[in-house]
Design a protein around this motif. Structure first.
Motif, mmCIF file in Angstrom:
data_model
loop_
_atom_site.group_PDB
_atom_site.id
_atom_site.type_symbol
_atom_site.label_atom_id
_atom_site.label_comp_id
_atom_site.label_asym_id
_atom_site.label_seq_id
_atom_site.Cartn_x
_atom_site.Cartn_y
_atom_site.Cartn_z
ATOM 1 N N LEU A 4 0.977 -1.166 0.113
ATOM 2 C CA LEU A 4 0.001 0.071 -0.001
ATOM 3 C C LEU A 4 0.869 1.056 0.074
ATOM 4 N N ASN A 5 1.923 1.334 0.944
ATOM 5 C CA ASN A 5 2.822 2.474 0.661
ATOM 6 C C ASN A 5 3.459 2.546 -0.546
ATOM 7 N N THR A 6 4.039 1.447 -1.169
ATOM 8 C CA THR A 6 4.582 1.696 -2.512
ATOM 9 C C THR A 6 3.541 2.071 -3.576
ATOM 10 N N LEU A 7 2.231 1.723 -3.537
ATOM 11 C CA LEU A 7 1.339 2.005 -4.421
ATOM 12 C C LEU A 7 0.951 3.571 -4.333
ATOM 13 N N ALA A 8 1.105 4.169 -2.752
ATOM 14 C CA ALA A 8 0.709 5.556 -2.777
ATOM 15 C C ALA A 8 1.904 6.146 -3.270
ATOM 16 N N ARG A 9 3.143 5.667 -3.207
ATOM 17 C CA ARG A 9 4.226 6.408 -3.722
ATOM 18 C C ARG A 9 4.099 6.386 -5.271
ATOM 19 N N VAL A 10 3.762 5.391 -5.933
ATOM 20 C CA VAL A 10 3.588 5.365 -7.202
ATOM 21 C C VAL A 10 2.418 6.324 -7.793
ATOM 22 N N ALA A 12 2.032 9.234 -6.139
ATOM 23 C CA ALA A 12 2.431 10.585 -6.049
ATOM 24 C C ALA A 12 3.444 10.921 -7.208
ATOM 25 N N ASP A 13 4.172 9.761 -7.748
ATOM 26 C CA ASP A 13 5.140 9.738 -8.806
ATOM 27 C C ASP A 13 4.263 10.292 -10.179
ATOM 28 N N MET A 21 9.853 6.737 -12.499
ATOM 29 C CA MET A 21 9.992 5.905 -11.194
ATOM 30 C C MET A 21 8.918 5.191 -10.707
ATOM 31 N N ALA A 22 7.780 5.821 -11.270
ATOM 32 C CA ALA A 22 6.338 4.968 -11.054
ATOM 33 C C ALA A 22 6.543 3.546 -11.667
#
Length: 173
Positions: A4-10, A12-13, A21-22
């Motif tokens: 979930l954290n990684t998907l949130a960063r995706v 945001a990217d 980066m995404a």
């Protein structure tokens, strides 16, 4: 870092325009969670931003609502069943797929590879389908870009040799 954290960063990217980066983050997630078809779908969406039909087709290959054009581009790039097995980056038995369509697709690719090689192949053992890994492009024949690049290299080498010869000649004058 959790999925979930990684998907949130995706997300945001993508909002910030950091598409590479995404893409990298999603590739990592697909590698960690190869059975999650929603991650594959998100990765296909990112490749569509690049206009990469073959890669979008690669990551949508297990989806029933996939695009015919993208699927055709994927199958053209990865012509052999072994190449497709490698490209799909699946691990484990087909029964781990979330949908019946995905299970059928995976089984069809594995079966085609096994028939082509004349031996059983396994998603968890890349060496079992290694002999059928004609992956990307046709390397036989000449292409315009290859000729141009080769010509450019030849001109560069001849130019350097000519300058060296002129330098040596000027030493003896």
């Amino acid at each position: 870092m959790s999925q979930l954290n990684t998907l949130a960063r995706v997300d945001a990217d993508l909002v910030a325009g950091r598409v590479p980066m995404a893409r990298q983050r999603l590739r990592g997630l697909v590698s960690s969670y190869p059975h999650d078809l929603t991650l594959r779908r998100r990765l296909a969406q990112v490749y569509r931003l690049y206009g990469e039909e073959a890669e979008a087709g690669r990551w949508m290959y297990l989806e029933e609502d996939r695009s015919v054009e993208e699927t055709t581009a994927f199958e053209a790039r990865y012509r052999t069943p072994g190449g497709r097995m490698k490209a799909l980056a699946w691990r484990g038995p087909e029964t781990l797929a979330a949908t019946a369509f995905a299970q059928e697709q995976l089984a069809a690719v594995r079966t085609a590879c096994a028939e082509r090689l004349g031996r059983p192949v396994d998603w968890d053992d890349p060496a079992s389908y290694e002999g059928d890994r004609e992956l990307a492009r046709d390397t036989g024949g000449w292409t315009l870009s290859g000729v141009v690049m080769g010509g450019g290299c030849l001109v560069g080498v001849v130019g350097h040799v000519w300058l060296w010869v002129l330098g040596v000649m000027s030493l003896f004058e």
